[in-house]
Design a protein around this motif. Structure first.
Motif, PDB file in Angstrom:
ATOM      1  N   GLU A 166      -5.047 -13.791   6.750  1.00  0.00           N
ATOM      2  CA  GLU A 166      -6.143 -14.461   7.460  1.00  0.00           C
ATOM      3  C   GLU A 166      -7.254 -14.851   6.490  1.00  0.00           C
ATOM      4  O   GLU A 166      -8.444 -14.710   6.778  1.00  0.00           O
ATOM      5  CB  GLU A 166      -6.652 -13.582   8.592  1.00  0.00           C
ATOM      6  CG  GLU A 166      -5.581 -13.300   9.633  1.00  0.00           C
ATOM      7  CD  GLU A 166      -5.971 -12.240  10.652  1.00  0.00           C
ATOM      8  OE1 GLU A 166      -7.052 -11.629  10.528  1.00  0.00           O
ATOM      9  OE2 GLU A 166      -5.167 -12.031  11.572  1.00  0.00           O
ATOM     10  N   GLY A 167      -6.864 -15.314   5.305  1.00  0.00           N
ATOM     11  CA  GLY A 167      -7.802 -15.791   4.301  1.00  0.00           C
ATOM     12  C   GLY A 167      -8.467 -14.717   3.468  1.00  0.00           C
ATOM     13  O   GLY A 167      -9.191 -15.027   2.522  1.00  0.00           O
ATOM     14  N   GLU A 168      -8.232 -13.450   3.760  1.00  0.00           N
ATOM     15  CA  GLU A 168      -8.849 -12.350   3.018  1.00  0.00           C
ATOM     16  C   GLU A 168      -7.854 -11.795   2.004  1.00  0.00           C
ATOM     17  O   GLU A 168      -6.704 -11.519   2.326  1.00  0.00           O
ATOM     18  CB  GLU A 168      -9.273 -11.240   3.977  1.00  0.00           C
ATOM     19  CG  GLU A 168      -9.988 -10.106   3.291  1.00  0.00           C
ATOM     20  CD  GLU A 168     -10.491  -9.050   4.265  1.00  0.00           C
ATOM     21  OE1 GLU A 168     -11.495  -8.409   3.926  1.00  0.00           O
ATOM     22  OE2 GLU A 168      -9.888  -8.868   5.342  1.00  0.00           O
ATOM     23  N   ASN A 169      -8.317 -11.625   0.762  1.00  0.00           N
ATOM     24  CA  ASN A 169      -7.455 -11.094  -0.282  1.00  0.00           C
ATOM     25  C   ASN A 169      -7.173  -9.613  -0.036  1.00  0.00           C
ATOM     26  O   ASN A 169      -8.093  -8.825   0.115  1.00  0.00           O
ATOM     27  CB  ASN A 169      -8.093 -11.284  -1.658  1.00  0.00           C
ATOM     28  CG  ASN A 169      -7.234 -10.735  -2.773  1.00  0.00           C
ATOM     29  OD1 ASN A 169      -7.566  -9.724  -3.361  1.00  0.00           O
ATOM     30  ND2 ASN A 169      -6.115 -11.376  -3.044  1.00  0.00           N
ATOM     31  N   VAL A 170      -5.882  -9.269   0.013  1.00  0.00           N
ATOM     32  CA  VAL A 170      -5.486  -7.877   0.234  1.00  0.00           C
ATOM     33  C   VAL A 170      -4.864  -7.249  -1.014  1.00  0.00           C
ATOM     34  O   VAL A 170      -4.804  -6.026  -1.123  1.00  0.00           O
ATOM     35  CB  VAL A 170      -4.528  -7.729   1.440  1.00  0.00           C
ATOM     36  CG1 VAL A 170      -5.238  -8.121   2.733  1.00  0.00           C
ATOM     37  CG2 VAL A 170      -3.262  -8.543   1.256  1.00  0.00           C
ATOM     38  N   ALA A 171      -4.411  -8.084  -1.957  1.00  0.00           N
ATOM     39  CA  ALA A 171      -3.814  -7.567  -3.190  1.00  0.00           C
ATOM     40  C   ALA A 171      -3.681  -8.697  -4.203  1.00  0.00           C
ATOM     41  O   ALA A 171      -3.687  -9.877  -3.848  1.00  0.00           O
ATOM     42  CB  ALA A 171      -2.444  -6.957  -2.917  1.00  0.00           C
ATOM     43  N   THR A 192      -8.099 -13.389  -6.757  1.00  0.00           N
ATOM     44  CA  THR A 192      -8.607 -12.998  -5.437  1.00  0.00           C
ATOM     45  C   THR A 192      -9.108 -14.199  -4.650  1.00  0.00           C
ATOM     46  O   THR A 192      -9.538 -14.056  -3.499  1.00  0.00           O
ATOM     47  CB  THR A 192      -9.749 -11.964  -5.539  1.00  0.00           C
ATOM     48  OG1 THR A 192     -10.880 -12.567  -6.175  1.00  0.00           O
ATOM     49  CG2 THR A 192      -9.298 -10.725  -6.307  1.00  0.00           C
ATOM     50  N   SER A 193      -9.048 -15.389  -5.230  1.00  0.00           N
ATOM     51  CA  SER A 193      -9.537 -16.610  -4.583  1.00  0.00           C
ATOM     52  C   SER A 193      -8.379 -17.532  -4.205  1.00  0.00           C
ATOM     53  O   SER A 193      -7.529 -17.838  -5.045  1.00  0.00           O
ATOM     54  CB  SER A 193     -10.487 -17.349  -5.530  1.00  0.00           C
ATOM     55  OG  SER A 193     -10.820 -18.615  -5.004  1.00  0.00           O
ATOM     56  N   ARG A 208      -7.093  -4.100  -0.136  1.00  0.00           N
ATOM     57  CA  ARG A 208      -7.443  -3.786   1.254  1.00  0.00           C
ATOM     58  C   ARG A 208      -6.181  -3.398   2.009  1.00  0.00           C
ATOM     59  O   ARG A 208      -5.089  -3.840   1.664  1.00  0.00           O
ATOM     60  CB  ARG A 208      -8.049  -4.999   1.945  1.00  0.00           C
ATOM     61  CG  ARG A 208      -9.429  -5.350   1.444  1.00  0.00           C
ATOM     62  CD  ARG A 208      -9.986  -6.588   2.135  1.00  0.00           C
ATOM     63  NE  ARG A 208     -11.312  -6.886   1.651  1.00  0.00           N
ATOM     64  CZ  ARG A 208     -11.591  -7.382   0.461  1.00  0.00           C
ATOM     65  NH1 ARG A 208     -10.645  -7.640  -0.387  1.00  0.00           N
ATOM     66  NH2 ARG A 208     -12.829  -7.617   0.098  1.00  0.00           N
ATOM     67  N   GLU A 209      -6.357  -2.624   3.043  1.00  0.00           N
ATOM     68  CA  GLU A 209      -5.229  -2.327   3.927  1.00  0.00           C
ATOM     69  C   GLU A 209      -4.831  -3.600   4.670  1.00  0.00           C
ATOM     70  O   GLU A 209      -5.654  -4.489   4.896  1.00  0.00           O
ATOM     71  CB  GLU A 209      -5.631  -1.276   4.967  1.00  0.00           C
ATOM     72  CG  GLU A 209      -5.807   0.099   4.417  1.00  0.00           C
ATOM     73  CD  GLU A 209      -6.119   1.102   5.519  1.00  0.00           C
ATOM     74  OE1 GLU A 209      -6.554   0.700   6.619  1.00  0.00           O
ATOM     75  OE2 GLU A 209      -5.912   2.293   5.267  1.00  0.00           O
ATOM     76  N   MET A 210      -3.583  -3.637   5.047  1.00  0.00           N
ATOM     77  CA  MET A 210      -3.082  -4.759   5.828  1.00  0.00           C
ATOM     78  C   MET A 210      -2.323  -4.163   7.011  1.00  0.00           C
ATOM     79  O   MET A 210      -1.676  -3.131   6.882  1.00  0.00           O
ATOM     80  CB  MET A 210      -2.168  -5.625   4.949  1.00  0.00           C
ATOM     81  CG  MET A 210      -1.770  -6.918   5.572  1.00  0.00           C
ATOM     82  SD  MET A 210      -1.043  -8.127   4.417  1.00  0.00           S
ATOM     83  CE  MET A 210       0.021  -7.182   3.356  1.00  0.00           C
TER      84      MET A 210
END
Length: 145
Positions: A106-111, A10-11, A75-77
């Motif tokens: 955008e830098g956020e982990n979605v999967a 996730t990083s 998270r949803e994308m």
């Protein structure tokens, strides 16, 4: 590698290899978010780019086949944009490799995802040990992580 030693998928700092993929309007479902099936296609694109980097022109007569894939949705994308997929080796076996993926918008982990690929002889269609020259290249890459 035990679960305690497993890298944090996730990083973004976990990855050195990246594949950017454009989100398509057609990847959306009736709820206007990117459909879960599209995530599999994104992982596939990154998986193929990563393995081809090591395999192509280094192991004639040898190819690989997907034996297993798993995806954890975090998270949803939403369209539009790009999803950046980080890839890394997790394990090198006798005839297979295990890879891990982190998908980021955008830098956020979605999967996160993982896959196992088995190497095989293209003439016989039978699984084969990873050739020593390719194993060395994979081990060198894994040591950098």
């Amino acid at each position: 590698m035990s679960d305690n030693d497993a890298p944090d998928l996730t990083s973004t700092e976990t990855f050195r290899h990246w594949t950017p993929v454009s989100l398509r309007f057609s990847d959306q479902d009736s709820l206007a978010h990117i459909n879960n099936v599209a995530y599999g296609a994104y992982v596939e694109q990154a998986r193929v780019a990563f393995i081809d980097k090591f395999l192509r022109s280094r192991a004639e007569g040898i190819d690989y086949i997907l034996a297993s894939v798993n995806i954890d949705f975090r998270r949803e994308m939403h369209f539009p944009g790009t999803v950046d997929i980080g890839v890394r080796l997790l394990r090198i076996g006798n005839k297979s490799i295990t890879t891990g993926y982190g998908l980021f918008k955008e830098g956020e982990n979605v999967a996160t995802a993982g896959s196992v690929n088995v190497f095989f002889d293209t003439e016989t269609g039978k699984s084969v040990s990873i050739p020593e020259n390719l194993r060395k290249i994979l081990e060198d890459d894994m040591a950098k992580d």
